[in-house]
Design an enzyme around this catalytic site. Structure first.
Site, PDB file in Angstrom:
ATOM      1  N   HIS A  16      42.539  44.429  51.586  1.00  0.00           N
ATOM      2  CA  HIS A  16      43.513  45.525  51.722  1.00  0.00           C
ATOM      3  C   HIS A  16      43.725  45.866  53.204  1.00  0.00           C
ATOM      4  CE1 HIS A  16      41.909  46.828  47.550  1.00  0.00           C
ATOM      5  NE2 HIS A  16      43.143  46.411  47.348  1.00  0.00           N
ATOM      6  N   LYS A  40      42.557  56.225  33.677  1.00  0.00           N
ATOM      7  CA  LYS A  40      41.504  55.340  34.195  1.00  0.00           C
ATOM      8  C   LYS A  40      40.350  56.174  34.714  1.00  0.00           C
ATOM      9  CE  LYS A  40      43.797  51.099  35.697  1.00  0.00           C
ATOM     10  NZ  LYS A  40      44.051  50.247  36.872  1.00  0.00           N
ATOM     11  N   ARG A  89      47.165  37.247  47.233  1.00  0.00           N
ATOM     12  CA  ARG A  89      45.966  36.489  47.613  1.00  0.00           C
ATOM     13  C   ARG A  89      46.094  35.022  47.231  1.00  0.00           C
ATOM     14  NH1 ARG A  89      42.290  40.530  44.306  1.00  0.00           N
ATOM     15  NH2 ARG A  89      44.127  40.180  43.038  1.00  0.00           N
ATOM     16  N   SER A 127      38.743  44.372  44.395  1.00  0.00           N
ATOM     17  CA  SER A 127      37.877  45.555  44.240  1.00  0.00           C
ATOM     18  C   SER A 127      36.921  45.357  43.076  1.00  0.00           C
ATOM     19  CB  SER A 127      38.727  46.806  44.006  1.00  0.00           C
ATOM     20  OG  SER A 127      39.568  47.038  45.101  1.00  0.00           O
TER      21      SER A 127
END
Ligand code: PNS
Length: 162
Positions: A16, A40, A89, A127
């Site tokens: 990030h 969440k 990515r 993450s």
């Protein structure tokens, strides 16, 4: 021009940070926008994530950290951002990211999504991966800034998981 970099950032990784550092070179202001999703249960609270990102980006001018809920494009409009930044990515990211970008374009044609490729050294990072390793007591110093490494270790030891 203002760019919005939306995400969960639970927690921020070096991947990030690489995207943020790259975006800062392109825009007058980069707003890192943390999604607060009531459905969440993140590992870190919104306040913790704000502090973590502010500390990690303290060396950068023109970066702001903010939070939002609801649609990203609504928040982008609210912040006056014309561009959404997303990091890519690997090819595996592409399908979902393309779908999100195309969906967002139907909702807000005036807002562009710009994909920035993460550097190859960070292309494996996520993450979730970081949390999975930290939860098992593994080293994550090459994946996240040191203050986030400490926060991960504290959080999992408080939970009795390491
Ligand atoms: O870090 P993440 O979890 O990959 O970020 C995903 C995020 C926050 C960018 C995405 O879930 C999002 O934009 N959520 C807000 C809801 C929204 O705008 N949905 C429409 C886009 S498909």
């Amino acid at each position: 021009m203002i760019a919005l970099y939306p995400g969960s950032f639970d927690p921020l990784t070096y991947g990030h940070l690489d995207v943020i550092e790259r975006a800062v070179r392109l825009f007058d202001c980069v707003v890192v926008a943390i999604l607060t999703n009531p459905d969440k249960s993140p590992l870190f609270s919104t306040k913790e994530r704000i502090d973590q990102i502010q500390k990690a980006t303290a060396h950068l001018d023109r970066v702001e950290v903010d939070t939002f809920h609801g649609l990203t494009i609504n928040f982008a409009r609210q912040r006056g951002a014309q561009v959404l930044i997303r990091g890519l990515r690997a090819v595996s990211d592409f399908e979902l990211e393309l779908q999100m970008a195309q969906t967002n374009r139907t909702l807000a044609p005036e807002i562009e999504t710009l994909f920035l490729s993460t550097s190859t050294v960070h292309s494996f990072l996520s993450s979730s991966l970081v949390k999975g390793i930290a939860r098992l007591g593994g080293p994550v110093s090459h994946m996240v800034p040191s203050h986030i490494e400490v926060a991960l270790s504290e959080r999992y030891s408080v939970r009795g998981e390491i």
